[in-house]
Design a protein around this motif. Structure first.
Motif: not given
Length: 193
Positions: A39, A68, A71-72, A75
């Motif tokens: 990532l 995106l 998603d980051v 995480c």
């Protein structure tokens, strides 16, 4: 034992974390990884910003960039939660607060705005801090924001004659690493008191 304070100095994808007691004794220092391999550490700046030089591929659409970033963020939530859990497990007392570098009030949340100058160069760093704050709040920790340019001076003023011993002493007692990020994170716990 009284609760402890956690101070951080964050960077893209990782942070220095220093845990101190109420009397400012360092009981833990560590590097916390906040992003998984694969990532981007700076999705807005590197994948969505206006500068071709910083991108590794084609510029993403607002929708693609938002996915995106989501998603980051997920995480970072996972990594921060695991790191805070691991830290709490080794301490002899609970953590009561987390100190983070400040960010501008009213910083835009809209991806289409964040990807534009001047926001794109700061959006990723602010995202990390906001996620860390959310994870800490979910643990019941108070959040304290600090100015990295002034926090050491503020802590020194509060400590008086003990300032050098408290802020620089851990290097002699704990050994390396003990650098500016560590001093800033420790100072942030002091001004949070």
């Amino acid at each position: 034992m009284a609760a402890m304070r956690l101070g951080t100095a964050d960077h893209f994808g990782w942070a220095v974390a220093v845990t101190a007691t109420g009397d400012h004794r360092v009981v833990d220092r560590r590097r916390i990884e906040l992003i998984e391999p694969g990532l981007p550490v700076a999705p807005i700046h590197h994948a969505g910003g206006p500068h071709q030089l910083h991108r590794s591929g084609e510029r993403l659409s607002d929708t693609e960039l938002a996915a995106l970033v989501a998603d980051v963020r997920a995480c970072v939530v996972r990594a921060a939660s695991a790191a805070f859990e691991e830290l709490a497990a080794v301490l002899s007392a609970p953590i009561s607060s987390l100190s983070l570098r400040t960010w501008p009030a009213g910083f835009p949340a809209d991806i289409a705005v964040q990807r534009r100058v001047p926001y794109e160069s700061r959006a990723d760093a602010i995202m990390y801090r906001q996620v860390l704050a959310d994870v800490a709040r979910n643990r019941g920790w108070a959040i304290h924001l600090y100015d990295p340019k002034t926090v050491e001076a503020e802590a020194a003023r509060l400590l008086g004659k003990r300032a050098d011993e408290v802020l620089r002493g851990p290097r002699a007692m704990l050994g390396l690493p003990w650098a500016k990020d560590h001093r800033v994170a420790l100072a942030a716990t002091i001004v949070a008191a």
